[in-house]
Design a protein around this motif. Structure first.
Motif, mmCIF file in Angstrom:
data_model
loop_
_atom_site.group_PDB
_atom_site.id
_atom_site.type_symbol
_atom_site.label_atom_id
_atom_site.label_comp_id
_atom_site.label_asym_id
_atom_site.label_seq_id
_atom_site.Cartn_x
_atom_site.Cartn_y
_atom_site.Cartn_z
ATOM 1 N N VAL A 421 0.818 -1.139 0.073
ATOM 2 C CA VAL A 421 0.015 -0.057 0.047
ATOM 3 C C VAL A 421 0.903 1.189 0.061
ATOM 4 C CG1 VAL A 421 -1.729 1.288 1.268
ATOM 5 C CG2 VAL A 421 -1.778 -1.144 1.201
ATOM 6 N N GLU A 422 0.403 2.109 -0.875
ATOM 7 C CA GLU A 422 1.415 3.466 -1.041
ATOM 8 C C GLU A 422 1.633 4.185 0.457
ATOM 9 O OE1 GLU A 422 1.905 7.462 -3.804
ATOM 10 O OE2 GLU A 422 0.013 5.993 -3.863
ATOM 11 N N ARG A 423 0.613 4.208 1.272
ATOM 12 C CA ARG A 423 0.583 4.826 2.511
ATOM 13 C C ARG A 423 1.202 3.825 3.726
ATOM 14 N NH1 ARG A 423 -4.373 6.819 0.293
ATOM 15 N NH2 ARG A 423 -4.549 8.849 -0.049
ATOM 16 N N GLY A 424 1.598 2.778 3.493
ATOM 17 C CA GLY A 424 2.076 1.921 4.431
ATOM 18 C C GLY A 424 0.821 1.103 4.839
ATOM 19 N N ILE A 425 -0.059 1.629 5.399
ATOM 20 C CA ILE A 425 -1.386 0.959 5.750
ATOM 21 C C ILE A 425 -2.454 1.743 4.804
ATOM 22 C CG2 ILE A 425 -0.707 -0.341 7.537
ATOM 23 C CD1 ILE A 425 -1.728 2.048 9.422
ATOM 24 N N THR A 426 -3.771 1.130 4.841
ATOM 25 C CA THR A 426 -4.925 1.971 4.517
ATOM 26 C C THR A 426 -5.158 3.132 5.326
ATOM 27 O OG1 THR A 426 -6.736 0.514 5.215
ATOM 28 C CG2 THR A 426 -5.614 0.108 3.117
ATOM 29 N N LEU A 427 -6.059 4.090 5.066
ATOM 30 C CA LEU A 427 -6.505 5.045 5.818
ATOM 31 C C LEU A 427 -7.352 4.726 6.871
ATOM 32 C CD1 LEU A 427 -7.179 7.942 3.257
ATOM 33 C CD2 LEU A 427 -5.192 7.836 4.898
ATOM 34 N N LEU A 428 -8.348 3.815 6.790
ATOM 35 C CA LEU A 428 -9.309 3.173 7.682
ATOM 36 C C LEU A 428 -8.469 2.426 8.710
ATOM 37 C CD1 LEU A 428 -12.272 2.581 5.465
ATOM 38 C CD2 LEU A 428 -12.089 4.294 7.182
ATOM 39 N N GLN A 429 -7.228 1.526 8.235
ATOM 40 C CA GLN A 429 -6.588 0.858 9.104
ATOM 41 C C GLN A 429 -6.006 1.677 10.147
ATOM 42 O OE1 GLN A 429 -4.227 -1.491 6.327
ATOM 43 N NE2 GLN A 429 -5.402 -3.057 6.430
ATOM 44 N N ARG A 430 -5.492 2.869 9.569
ATOM 45 C CA ARG A 430 -4.689 3.789 10.592
ATOM 46 C C ARG A 430 -5.783 4.616 11.484
ATOM 47 N NH1 ARG A 430 -1.189 8.990 8.200
ATOM 48 N NH2 ARG A 430 -0.280 9.861 10.260
ATOM 49 N N ILE A 431 -6.837 4.889 11.036
ATOM 50 C CA ILE A 431 -7.951 5.321 11.936
ATOM 51 C C ILE A 431 -7.942 4.533 13.163
ATOM 52 C CG2 ILE A 431 -10.227 6.323 12.129
ATOM 53 C CD1 ILE A 431 -9.949 7.304 9.272
ATOM 54 N N GLY A 432 -8.374 3.234 12.658
ATOM 55 C CA GLY A 432 -8.863 2.056 13.593
ATOM 56 C C GLY A 432 -7.993 1.998 14.576
#
Length: 595
Positions: A421-432
């Protein structure tokens, strides 16, 4: 976007032979000319914007982190009343950005909205200086022997809160527009700039926390030990300097055209659906309306692919003979696929928004009850220097300042190698992950509060309101550091998520929608405090929020928040698992299809 006449030229076609140097997303300079890649945007523009945000956060957190102290010690409010007033004000400051975003996206544009709101912000700060430094606007101090405190007069309360909410109004236009304006400086059409945009949100929050650290460790000391008037005068001067700096950077900025009202677009789609409630949606998407808005160029607004979510809204795109009866004005019966998909983008964000509200409630505890705990504890370093209780906000911010470079430079590249994933983890994973850390902070806060109460009991100071408990102030750091970790994941993730997943013409609204999570969370915190206080203040038992917090039970309240946070996290995980990120296709291919 502002509708243009069919004869008007696109920004990209008005200057020939400059395609290699013109920003491809339709950005312009302040005069409406196509923005040049070599002269505008990128980090050279965003550094000005981040600098302004540092100054704004210095001012805001100088107020927010010391407000509960001022209300209880100067205005003589009870602990529960002060906490509720802080929560309501904080909620207002994070709900008013909806109004600011609407004005920016529909009428003034982000740049002019930032300028106008900055002036209002400065007026509010100047008014706050008067409210806190002139004797007539403050009640007399408490009697040192009887502990009787005179109540504030209606004039004193009214003028103080008028000043506060004038600041909130200015912040309402400043906050959503400045962040979206900073992200606008990076084009999604350029691979390198798209990578920088993802990094921008991390460094944006780094700048925010830098302002908080300056406020917590410097400004809070001045407010508590020198004077409230001087303490609020410093951020006022800082904001004035920041406004000058923002204007100075004007030549470097890229601007997005303001568009038609987002609310009008949403209403149009629903009215079109009502008109065609009995029309079947064709299976083949080519039968759907692909007509562009009158005069709107594809370089400015990206075509969106039809999705299977909220399929009933696609009725608005089905062409019928009655759609063309209205020869002029807004067509309320037919919408483009892009318009419908943009409305879908907005609607499908609300379940995620709702699942994050308890995070907003937990976030509201640090400027209220955390500080009230700190006031009762031993804050001395050495023989004379005493750390301001409001500096707890600074420790949260300081942990973020340390962790964001680690996240951006170490975690993201490492995670990218594993996940792809370009951001390392997805945005929703990061928020969680951030939401999980926030409820952990409440668990730790409850345990530390139990220790603080036990220390008060052991040293027999429970019945003495202003007595310092011989327990180090630094015991509160673990819960603050966990909140800092939570912010690195959740706050930055939410900002990027609501900016990235909103339609191109509603980016300010996306930032405002993210801020309302914190605003509604603050209101929910205030309501929850009222409910808990009314239930626990019955009979002989002390309220969980007794004015003497050594006899209160904030530990019970923290356990309650941890349990509610766990419940909302389960809801969030179930919703995030079925969320589908938006897709776009390049304008060139779309132009060929619709030619």
């Amino acid at each position: 976007m502002e509708q243009q006449s069919s004869s008007s030229k696109s920004p990209l076609t008005s200057t020939p032979n400059n395609s290699n140097n013109v920003v491809e997303d339709g950005s312009t300079d302040l005069k409406g000319r196509p923005a040049r890649r070599d002269l505008t945007g990128g980090w050279k523009a965003s550094f000005f914007i981040i600098g302004v945000e540092i100054a704004e956060r210095l001012a805001y957190h100088g107020i927010n982190s010391n407000l509960v102290t001022y209300l209880t010690t100067v205005m003589h409010e009870s602990t529960a009343t002060a906490a509720k007033n802080v929560n309501v004000w904080a909620g207002a400051t994070t709900m008013l950005p909806l109004l600011g975003a609407f004005v920016a996206d529909s009428y003034l544009g982000r740049y002019w909205t930032i300028l106008l709101s900055s002036v209002v912000y400065l007026l509010g700060l100047c008014s706050l200086i008067l409210a806190t430094s002139i004797t007539v606007f403050r009640p007399p101090p408490c009697d040192s022997t009887s502990f009787i405190c005179p109540k504030s007069s209606p004039l004193q309360v009214g003028f103080f809160f008028f000043s506060l909410y004038l600041v909130a109004l200015g912040q309402g236009g400043h906050k959503p527009c400045l962040e979206a304006f900073g992200a606008d400086q990076f084009s999604d059409r350029d691979q390198e700039e798209r990578k920088y945009k993802a990094s921008f949100f991390n460094w944006w929050y780094f700048g925010i926390c830098s302002g908080v650290v300056l406020s917590s460790f410097g400004l809070s000391y001045i407010l508590e030990n020198v004077g409230w008037g001087l303490g609020f005068g410093i951020p006022t001067v800082t904001m004035a300097i920041a406004l000058c700096m923002f204007i100075w950077g004007t030549k470097f900025y890229r601007h997005k055209l303001s568009g038609a009202s987002p609310l009008t677009q949403i209403i149009r789609v629903f009215i079109a659906v009502i008109h065609k409630w009995n029309v079947s949606v064709p299976l083949k998407e080519e039968k759907l309306s692909a007509v562009q808005e009158h005069g709107l160029k594809v370089e400015v607004r990206r075509h969106l692919l039809p999705t299977k979510q909220l399929r009933f809204l696609d009725k608005a795109t089905v062409r019928t003979e009655s759609d063309y009866e209205n020869k002029s004005g807004i067509n309320w019966r037919l919408c483009t696929v892009t318009e419908v998909e943009e409305v879908k983008f907005v609607l499908r964000l609300f379940p995620i928004w709702g699942a994050c509200l308890m995070y907003g409630v937990i976030f509201a505890q640090s400027p209220t009850f955390f500080i009230k705990q700190g006031i009762t504890m031993d804050r001395k370093i050495g023989s004379s220097f005493e750390i301001p209780a409001a500096s707890l906000q600074g420790f949260i911010a300081l942990s973020i300042i340390v962790l964001i470079p680690v996240y951006d430079r170490i975690f993201v590249p490492f995670a990218k190698q594993i996940t792809g994933v370009e951001r390392g983890i997805t945005l929703l994973q990061r928020i969680g992950i951030g939401i999980f850390c926030s409820l952990l902070s409440m668990v730790v806060a409850a345990l530390i509060e139990m220790k603080r109460l036990q220390a008060a009991k052991d040293h027999m100071v429970r019945g003495v309101p202003n007595e310092t408990i011989p327990l180090s102030f630094f015991w509160l750091l673990p819960q603050c550091i966990l909140l800092g970790i939570s912010d690195v994941f959740a706050q930055v993730g939410l900002q990027e998520f609501f900016y990235d997943q909103m339609p191109d013409t509603m980016k300010s609204l996306g930032i405002a929608l993210y801020l309302t999570i914190l605003g509604v969370g603050s209101f929910m915190s205030s309501i929850l405090i009222s409910i808990v206080e009314s239930i626990t203040n019955r009979g002989k038992e002390q309220s969980w929020f007794a004015d003497n917090i050594n006899k209160a039970h904030l530990d019970y309240y923290y356990w309650l928040l941890a349990a509610l946070g766990a419940l909302f996290l389960c809801i969030y995980i179930s919703l995030a698992g079925c969320f589908i990120y938006k897709e776009t296709e390049c304008n060139d291919s779309y132009a060929e299809e619709t030619a």
